[in-house]
Write an enzyme that holds these catalytic residues in place. Structure first.
Site, PDB file in Angstrom:
ATOM      1  N   ARG A   1       0.845  -1.205   0.000  1.00  0.00           N
ATOM      2  CA  ARG A   1       0.000   0.000   0.000  1.00  0.00           C
ATOM      3  C   ARG A   1       0.879   1.254   0.000  1.00  0.00           C
ATOM      4  NH1 ARG A   1      -4.963   2.370   1.910  1.00  0.00           N
ATOM      5  NH2 ARG A   1      -4.672   3.816   3.663  1.00  0.00           N
TER       6      ARG A   1
ATOM      7  N   HIS B   1      -7.725   8.087   3.616  1.00  0.00           N
ATOM      8  CA  HIS B   1      -7.253   8.770   4.824  1.00  0.00           C
ATOM      9  C   HIS B   1      -8.276   9.818   5.258  1.00  0.00           C
ATOM     10  CE1 HIS B   1      -2.719   7.801   4.046  1.00  0.00           C
ATOM     11  NE2 HIS B   1      -3.340   6.843   4.710  1.00  0.00           N
TER      12      HIS B   1
END
Length: 294
Positions: A243, A266
């Site tokens: 990732r 996020h």
């Protein structure tokens, strides 16, 4: 066991929509605190006593934990978890002012694209069956090609089929996002589905374990550990590093920071900005290895 930590865990799960992993960690921290205070104070721990918790009490708890061998980063997380628990258990009371330990901020270590492919091939080559090899190959390509957390990949259900150019993913705190699905990744998943013996249904996990149940993240982590040892890759070569590599390589090719934030899921831009440091570190490493005067 004191009932407060269990009630706190329910609050985190139900009201704050924290992940099961976070809930377990925070509940365990609250239980450690309550157990320590019972011994420290020599009596039962009540909400009223928690509201009067002093900085000296909290420092004594952290000293006990440090004596048990935890490092600065773990101590800082412990202090943060304790503050959250105290704020919930005794709202309105002033939290003891204790300065946390200094934690050296690091940056994620990306993996070169060729190493990603080599890692996925090595994991697949060691699989016990052809369909498991196809599964592991598909999972690792998905982590790198779409920037998923491994838990997000394991949580995918058959309802995502048929696959298209994008994939809807449910991340932390039940937040959903849309990520592009590269043709190579889509082909890898479809090949795995054509080989696996369990069939596909909307309410069943997309990725199956050897006995047909949900695939556990630990299975992939163990396979990656073995493969990286055989390939001579570093200990930071983990499924989650794929990732990081996804983010770093996109940023290095000019991806917008806000767009990257959305792709990674996020909650704040500050979580994404760490990858600017990664990219700068990578460029500096290239410079040092390539420049004759470096």
């Amino acid at each position: 066991m004191h009932p407060l930590p269990a009630a706190y865990a329910q609050h985190l799960l139900r009201d704050r929509r924290r992940s099961a992993h976070t809930v377990r960690a925070y509940q365990a921290c609250a239980e450690r605190l309550m157990s320590f205070l019972q011994d420290h104070w020599g009596g039962p721990v009540t909400v009223e006593r928690l509201a009067r918790l002093s900085a000296a009490d909290l420092r004594a708890f952290l000293a006990r934990r440090r004596g048990e061998g935890i490092g600065n980063a773990s101590a800082a997380r412990e202090l943060s978890a304790v503050r959250g628990f105290l704020g919930w258990a005794a709202p309105g009371s002033a939290s003891p002012r204790v300065r946390g330990p200094r934690v050296k901020s690091g940056v994620p270590r990306p993996i070169a694209p060729a190493e990603v492919i080599a890692l996925a091939e090595e994991v697949a080559d060691e699989a016990a069956a052809a369909w498991i090899a196809a599964r592991d190959w598909a999972v690792l390509l998905l982590l790198y090609g779409a920037g998923l957390r491994i838990g997000e990949a394991m949580a995918l259900m058959g309802a995502v089929l048929p696959l298209g150019p994008t994939l809807r993913v449910t991340g932390k705190r039940a937040k959903t996002r849309i990520v592009p699905l590269l043709p190579q990744v889509r082909v890898a998943i479809e090949r795995y589905l054509s080989l696996q013996p369990w069939g596909v249904s909307p309410n069943a996990p997309l990725f199956r374990g050897a006995k047909g149940g949900p695939l556990a993240a630990g299975v992939i982590r163990r396979s990656v550990r073995g493969a990286r040892a055989r390939l001579g890759l570093g200990e930071r070569t983990t499924p989650h590093a794929l990732r990081h590599s996804f983010a770093t390589h996109l940023l290095g090719r000019g991806a917008d920071l806000r767009a990257l934030q959305e792709l990674l899921g996020h909650a704040s831009l500050s979580s994404t900005q760490v990858y600017t440091a990664v990219d700068a570190a990578y460029l500096l490493d290239v410079y040092r290895h390539a420049h004759p005067r470096a």
